[in-house]
Motif scaffolding. Structure first.
Motif, PDB file in Angstrom:
ATOM      1  N   PRO A 167     -36.944  -5.142  13.505  1.00 17.25           N
ATOM      2  CA  PRO A 167     -38.022  -5.826  12.784  1.00 17.25           C
ATOM      3  C   PRO A 167     -38.744  -4.888  11.814  1.00 17.25           C
ATOM      4  O   PRO A 167     -39.070  -3.751  12.167  1.00 17.25           O
ATOM      5  N   GLY A 168     -38.938  -5.377  10.595  1.00 15.25           N
ATOM      6  CA  GLY A 168     -39.667  -4.590   9.589  1.00 15.25           C
ATOM      7  C   GLY A 168     -38.798  -3.669   8.763  1.00 15.25           C
ATOM      8  O   GLY A 168     -39.265  -3.052   7.802  1.00 15.25           O
ATOM      9  N   LEU A 169     -37.518  -3.548   9.121  1.00  9.56           N
ATOM     10  CA  LEU A 169     -36.617  -2.666   8.371  1.00  9.56           C
ATOM     11  C   LEU A 169     -35.484  -3.490   7.768  1.00  9.56           C
ATOM     12  O   LEU A 169     -35.108  -4.528   8.336  1.00  9.56           O
ATOM     13  N   PRO A 170     -34.902  -3.030   6.657  1.00 14.19           N
ATOM     14  CA  PRO A 170     -33.659  -3.655   6.230  1.00 14.19           C
ATOM     15  C   PRO A 170     -32.585  -3.321   7.271  1.00 14.19           C
ATOM     16  O   PRO A 170     -32.780  -2.402   8.073  1.00 14.19           O
ATOM     17  N   PRO A 171     -31.446  -4.054   7.296  1.00 20.15           N
ATOM     18  CA  PRO A 171     -30.408  -3.683   8.273  1.00 20.15           C
ATOM     19  C   PRO A 171     -30.024  -2.216   8.086  1.00 20.15           C
ATOM     20  O   PRO A 171     -29.851  -1.763   6.961  1.00 20.15           O
ATOM     21  N   VAL A 172     -29.959  -1.480   9.209  1.00 19.06           N
ATOM     22  CA  VAL A 172     -29.593  -0.055   9.108  1.00 19.06           C
ATOM     23  C   VAL A 172     -28.385   0.228   9.982  1.00 19.06           C
ATOM     24  O   VAL A 172     -28.205  -0.381  11.046  1.00 19.06           O
ATOM     25  N   LYS A 173     -27.575   1.179   9.516  1.00 16.14           N
ATOM     26  CA  LYS A 173     -26.413   1.566  10.314  1.00 16.14           C
ATOM     27  C   LYS A 173     -26.862   2.299  11.571  1.00 16.14           C
ATOM     28  O   LYS A 173     -27.866   3.027  11.551  1.00 16.14           O
ATOM     29  N   SER A 174     -26.078   2.138  12.631  1.00 13.59           N
ATOM     30  CA  SER A 174     -26.402   2.812  13.900  1.00 13.59           C
ATOM     31  C   SER A 174     -26.518   4.323  13.721  1.00 13.59           C
ATOM     32  O   SER A 174     -27.349   4.973  14.362  1.00 13.59           O
ATOM     33  N   SER A 175     -25.691   4.877  12.825  1.00 14.22           N
ATOM     34  CA  SER A 175     -25.703   6.338  12.642  1.00 14.22           C
ATOM     35  C   SER A 175     -27.005   6.824  12.009  1.00 14.22           C
ATOM     36  O   SER A 175     -27.258   8.028  11.962  1.00 14.22           O
ATOM     37  N   PHE A 176     -27.825   5.887  11.487  1.00 11.13           N
ATOM     38  CA  PHE A 176     -29.091   6.275  10.865  1.00 11.13           C
ATOM     39  C   PHE A 176     -30.226   6.417  11.880  1.00 11.13           C
ATOM     40  O   PHE A 176     -31.323   6.828  11.526  1.00 11.13           O
ATOM     41  N   MET A 177     -29.962   6.044  13.126  1.00 13.01           N
ATOM     42  CA  MET A 177     -31.042   6.162  14.127  1.00 13.01           C
ATOM     43  C   MET A 177     -31.415   7.644  14.286  1.00 13.01           C
ATOM     44  O   MET A 177     -30.600   8.533  14.037  1.00 13.01           O
ATOM     45  N   PRO A 178     -32.659   7.931  14.712  1.00 10.13           N
ATOM     46  CA  PRO A 178     -33.069   9.331  14.864  1.00 10.13           C
ATOM     47  C   PRO A 178     -32.067  10.116  15.719  1.00 10.13           C
ATOM     48  O   PRO A 178     -31.575   9.617  16.741  1.00 10.13           O
ATOM     49  N   GLU A 179     -31.795  11.332  15.277  1.00 10.19           N
ATOM     50  CA  GLU A 179     -30.781  12.191  15.921  1.00 10.19           C
ATOM     51  C   GLU A 179     -30.893  12.240  17.459  1.00 10.19           C
ATOM     52  O   GLU A 179     -29.874  12.106  18.154  1.00 10.19           O
ATOM     53  N   PRO A 180     -32.107  12.367  18.031  1.00 10.13           N
ATOM     54  CA  PRO A 180     -32.169  12.511  19.488  1.00 10.13           C
ATOM     55  C   PRO A 180     -31.697  11.281  20.254  1.00 10.13           C
ATOM     56  O   PRO A 180     -31.403  11.383  21.444  1.00 10.13           O
ATOM     57  N   VAL A 181     -31.637  10.095  19.586  1.00 11.04           N
ATOM     58  CA  VAL A 181     -31.245   8.905  20.361  1.00 11.04           C
ATOM     59  C   VAL A 181     -29.824   8.447  20.055  1.00 11.04           C
ATOM     60  O   VAL A 181     -29.397   7.383  20.497  1.00 11.04           O
ATOM     61  N   LEU A 182     -29.067   9.254  19.317  1.00  9.11           N
ATOM     62  CA  LEU A 182     -27.714   8.825  18.948  1.00  9.11           C
ATOM     63  C   LEU A 182     -26.782   8.751  20.152  1.00  9.11           C
ATOM     64  O   LEU A 182     -25.876   7.921  20.208  1.00  9.11           O
ATOM     65  N   ASP A 183     -27.013   9.627  21.129  1.00  4.02           N
ATOM     66  CA  ASP A 183     -26.089   9.712  22.257  1.00  4.02           C
ATOM     67  C   ASP A 183     -26.835   9.392  23.558  1.00  4.02           C
ATOM     68  O   ASP A 183     -27.680  10.178  24.005  1.00  4.02           O
ATOM     69  N   ARG A 184     -26.517   8.249  24.159  1.00  2.00           N
ATOM     70  CA  ARG A 184     -27.306   7.873  25.338  1.00  2.00           C
ATOM     71  C   ARG A 184     -26.942   8.662  26.598  1.00  2.00           C
ATOM     72  O   ARG A 184     -27.566   8.498  27.635  1.00  2.00           O
ATOM     73  N   GLN A 185     -25.945   9.505  26.500  1.00  2.00           N
ATOM     74  CA  GLN A 185     -25.627  10.361  27.657  1.00  2.00           C
ATOM     75  C   GLN A 185     -26.561  11.564  27.741  1.00  2.00           C
ATOM     76  O   GLN A 185     -26.600  12.255  28.757  1.00  2.00           O
ATOM     77  N   LYS A 186     -27.274  11.842  26.652  1.00  2.00           N
ATOM     78  CA  LYS A 186     -28.093  13.066  26.655  1.00  2.00           C
ATOM     79  C   LYS A 186     -29.482  12.802  27.230  1.00  2.00           C
ATOM     80  O   LYS A 186     -30.055  11.733  27.004  1.00  2.00           O
ATOM     81  N   PRO A 187     -30.065  13.796  27.914  1.00  2.00           N
ATOM     82  CA  PRO A 187     -31.397  13.601  28.502  1.00  2.00           C
ATOM     83  C   PRO A 187     -32.461  13.225  27.464  1.00  2.00           C
ATOM     84  O   PRO A 187     -33.375  12.472  27.757  1.00  2.00           O
ATOM     85  N   ILE A 188     -32.299  13.738  26.247  1.00  2.40           N
ATOM     86  CA  ILE A 188     -33.315  13.453  25.225  1.00  2.40           C
ATOM     87  C   ILE A 188     -33.362  11.960  24.890  1.00  2.40           C
ATOM     88  O   ILE A 188     -34.400  11.419  24.524  1.00  2.40           O
ATOM     89  N   TYR A 189     -32.225  11.271  25.072  1.00  2.00           N
ATOM     90  CA  TYR A 189     -32.207   9.816  24.844  1.00  2.00           C
ATOM     91  C   TYR A 189     -33.154   9.138  25.843  1.00  2.00           C
ATOM     92  O   TYR A 189     -33.990   8.319  25.472  1.00  2.00           O
ATOM     93  N   ASP A 190     -33.023   9.504  27.108  1.00  2.00           N
ATOM     94  CA  ASP A 190     -33.891   8.907  28.139  1.00  2.00           C
ATOM     95  C   ASP A 190     -35.359   9.235  27.881  1.00  2.00           C
ATOM     96  O   ASP A 190     -36.244   8.421  28.115  1.00  2.00           O
ATOM     97  N   PHE A 191     -35.557  10.462  27.396  1.00  2.00           N
ATOM     98  CA  PHE A 191     -36.927  10.866  27.084  1.00  2.00           C
ATOM     99  C   PHE A 191     -37.532   9.902  26.053  1.00  2.00           C
ATOM    100  O   PHE A 191     -38.645   9.397  26.219  1.00  2.00           O
TER     101      PHE A 191
END
Ligand code: UDP
Length: 468
Positions: A167-191
């Motif tokens: 909501p509020g954004l034009p459609p964005v590619k998944s790869s454009f998400m902030p770097e820390p949340v790109l990989d859900r296996q990493k602890p920083i994603y959960d953070f």
């Protein structure tokens, strides 16, 4: 009893700078409170932070005081940068409640403002706000993360081209998400997932943007569209807030500063394109070469900050480049006084990595941009810059960010030449310049206290909430 506002930066140097600036802004408007900054252990940037605090504290004392949290012990020495940040937040957190209690013995804490942490319930009696120093589009994406998490079962990095509808954004590619949340296996994603969920427990989100700059994203957040399970706390847009170059400890010497400014003084108005890529933006040797060739061929005047280790950078530039371009170009090694440069009238364009502070500075001074995102949340910022704010043109075309953007390729000299020339001389550049000048005016209007500017009003409302 004295009244104070307590600020708690995340364990990174730039969080500390943001908090000091926020503290100064509060004090400019209310002299009857003091500011207390909690200084967490910052394993990544301890010495830089200490020397920064030492360099400013004598000027700010006693109105801003620094309260040092006890030292922490990292569980391992081999953690990644992201994991160190998470661990420090966790380990520092047990000391925060005690610090607030101690400060409360002598002062009434009117509010507690924090940057990145997942706990908004440090103290039951003190209203806690978060200060978000990036754009509203990125905030919208972070708030929407739990919803995306439930909609999608794999990591964003595994389907980089699939579009996300935030909501509020034009459609964005998944790869454009902030770097820390790109990989859900990493602890920083959960953070970040926890951070997003816990934001709704804060008393409000203070953000360094202004209403006119990001109308769609702000509207979506305020309407509650980005939080599908929970509530959105009130949003307070108080930008643009920028750091004076001389108040930023980044290593700019007076000599470098005066070289840049003297050189700019001798250039015609609006003629110089400024290239600077934040505190971490370095390029591969082939990429540096392409930038240099492109700049040379563009025939535009340029001021280029090259952060690569200085000896390497010089060797990596094409032979004779510095000599051939010396009449119309200046290469600065490592660090330059960016915000002063952007405010100089000779500067007519900015090639930026889209770090939010850089964007806010360019918007404040009305400088049109070329968006060349490199890391962190900069790809999302670049979408906002190009499509929502319309103050930048993209460096990457036709999905190149998936290869070039993640470091697998190079932007060609032809592209650099074409983009720089378009920005400085072309019709697209002209439209961006007009829009950027409008934005500069709107930025100033946001802080106009006679006309009820939006940021001024938002800031005053905070004081009402805090009963100052
Ligand atoms: N900056 C500067 N000189 C440089 C590079 C950066 O003064 O040579 C400043 C810039 O003005 C901005 C900050 O450093 O205020 C960079 O913050 P930003 O959020 O843009 O990027 P980051 O470094 O966090 O990636």
């Amino acid at each position: 009893m004295k009244k104070t506002i307590a600020l708690y930066p995340g364990p990174a140097f730039h969080h500390m700078i943001s908090m000091v600036e926020l503290g100064k802004l509060i004090l400019q408007h209310r002299s009857d409170v003091s500011i207390t900054i909690l200084v967490p252990s910052m394993p990544l940037e301890e010495s830089k932070t200490c020397s920064y605090i030492n360099s400013i504290s004598h000027r700010l004392n006693p109105i801003i005081s620094f309260y040092y949290l006890p030292a922490i012990q990292m569980p391992s020495e081999t953690l990644s940068r992201a994991d160190i940040a998470i661990e420090s937040i966790k380990l520092n957190s047990s000391n925060v409640f005690q610090a607030l209690e101690n400060i409360s013995l002598t002062s009434k804490i009117l509010s507690f403002i924090i940057t990145s942490t997942t706990s908004f319930s440090y103290h039951p009696n003190i209203p806690t706000y978060t200060y978000f120093n990036s754009c509203a589009s990125t905030l919208a994406a972070i708030l929407y993360l739990p919803t995306l998490h439930n909609q999608i079962t794999s990591s964003f990095k595994d389907h980089p081209s699939s579009l996300l509808f935030i909501p509020g954004l034009p459609p964005v590619k998944s790869s454009f998400m902030p770097e820390p949340v790109l990989d859900r296996q990493k602890p920083i994603y959960d953070f970040f997932l926890n951070y997003s969920t816990s934001l709704s427990k804060s008393n409000g989100i203070i953000i360094n943007t202004f209403d006119f700059l990001e109308q769609q994203a702000i509207k979506a957040i305020v309407n509650g569209d980005c939080v599908t399970n929970g509530t959105t706390p009130p949003l307070h847009c108080i930008g643009p807030l920028i750091v004076d170059a001389k108040d930023r400890a980044g290593g700019v010497s007076d000599d470098v500063s005066s070289d840049c400014l003297t050189w700019l003084d001798s250039q015609p108005s609006g003629s110089v394109v400024f290239l600077c890529f934040g505190s971490r933006g370095t390029f591969s040797a082939p990429q540096l070469k392409e930038i240099a060739i492109g700049l040379e061929r563009s025939n535009q005047r340029f001021l280029w900050v090259v952060r690569n280790p200085s000896n390497a950078a010089e060797a990596e530039l094409p032979e004779g480049f510095l000599e051939r371009t010396k009449e119309r170009g200046l290469v600065v090694k490592s660090w330059a006084p960016q915000s002063t440069i952007l405010g100089h009238e000779s500067v007519g364009g900015f090639v930026t990595h889209c770090g939010w502070s850089s964007v806010v500075e360019a918007v404040t001074y009305g400088v049109p941009m070329i968006a060349w995102p490199l890391y962190a949340e900069q790809f999302l910022n670049s979408v906002a810059l190009v499509q929502e704010m319309k103050v930048a043109m993209p460096m990457f075309l036709n999905g190149e960010e998936e290869t070039i953007g993640n470091g697998e390729g190079v932007v060609s000299a032809e592209r650099v030449e074409e983009r720089v020339r378009e920005l400085m001389m072309g019709s697209e550049g002209k439209a961006l310049r007009e829009r950027s000048l409008e934005m500069r005016m709107m930025a100033a209007t946001a802080w106009n206290n006679n006309d009820g500017g939006s940021s001024f009003t938002a800031f005053s409302n905070l004081f009402d909430l805090w009963q100052i």
